[in-house]
Design an enzyme around this catalytic site. Structure first.
Site, PDB file in Angstrom:
ATOM      1  N   GLY A 218       0.811  -1.217   0.000  1.00  9.85           N
ATOM      2  CA  GLY A 218       0.000   0.000   0.000  1.00  9.85           C
ATOM      3  C   GLY A 218       0.842   1.263   0.000  1.00  9.85           C
ATOM      4  O   GLY A 218       0.551   2.230  -0.709  1.00  9.85           O
ATOM      5  N   CYS A 219       1.897   1.250   0.787  1.00 10.89           N
ATOM      6  CA  CYS A 219       2.764   2.430   0.885  1.00 10.89           C
ATOM      7  C   CYS A 219       3.522   2.652  -0.421  1.00 10.89           C
ATOM      8  O   CYS A 219       3.721   3.779  -0.856  1.00 10.89           O
ATOM      9  CB  CYS A 219       3.732   2.277   2.052  1.00 10.89           C
TER      10      CYS A 219
END
EC number: 1.11.1.24
Length: 150
Positions: A45-46
Site C-alpha cells: 500500500g505504501c
C-alpha cells in the site's frame, strides 16, 4: 488520534530524511506542502501511494507543491525505499515519532482482526503560510495524487 483539521496551524515539526538532512516546517514557507504519513516503507500500500505521488510529481511542482513522506522507518529503510522506486521527494525517518505524534497520526489500528498501535495513513495539505488546508484520512493509495490535486 488526529485532532488537526483544516484551518489549524500546522505543527512546527523537525525531522531527518533518508540522507540525514533536517526538514522543518519553516523550510517550506511560501510553498504548499503535502506531508503524507504511511505505515511502513516498501509495503504494497505504501509503495502504491508513494509511486502514485512520484508519477504525478511534475503536476505537484507545477502547482507550487513540495512533498514530504513520513514513517517511523529507519534512515536505511527510507533510503532503500527512495532509491528502489526513485522518489523525487524526501522521506523522513521519524523513528522517535516526534513528527508522527505532532500530527497525531499514531494510534489504534485494526488489521486482520488484530488491534495494535501504528501510523494511520493520513495526508496533510499545508498552505504557503503554514495553515492546514486539508486532512485526508481515507487515502486511496493508487490514486492519491488526484485526491490532493483536485
Amino acid at each position: 488520534m488526529i485532532t488537526l483539521k483544516a484551518g489549524d496551524k500546522a505543527p512546527s515539526f523537525s525531522g531527518v530524511d533518508q540522507d540525514g538532512k533536517t526538514h522543518k516546517l519553516a523550510d517550506y514557507a511560501g510553498k504548499k506542502l503535502v506531508v503524507f504519513f504511511y505505515p511502513k516503507a516498501s509495503t504494497p500500500g505504501c509503495t502504491a501511494e508513494a509511486c502514485d505521488l512520484r508519477d504525478n510529481f511534475e503536476r505537484f511542482k507545477a502547482n507550487n507543491y513540495e512533498l514530504l513522506g513520513v514513517s517511523a522507518d529507519s534512515q536505511k529503510a527510507q533510503l532503500k525505499f527512495k532509491d528502489k522506486y526513485e522518489f523525487p521527494f524526501p522521506l523522513l525517518a521519524d523513528e522517535d515519532k516526534s513528527v508522527i505524534n505532532a500530527f497525531g497520526v499514531w494510534g489504534p489500528k485494526k488489521f486482520m482482526g488484530k488491534e495494535y498501535d501504528g501510523i494511520n495513513r493520513t495526508t496533510f495539505v499545508i498552505d504557503e503560510k503554514g495553515i492546514i488546508e486539508e486532512v485526508i484520512e481515507k487515502v486511496k493509495t493508487k490514486e492519491h495524487a488526484s485526491q490532493i490535486l483536485k
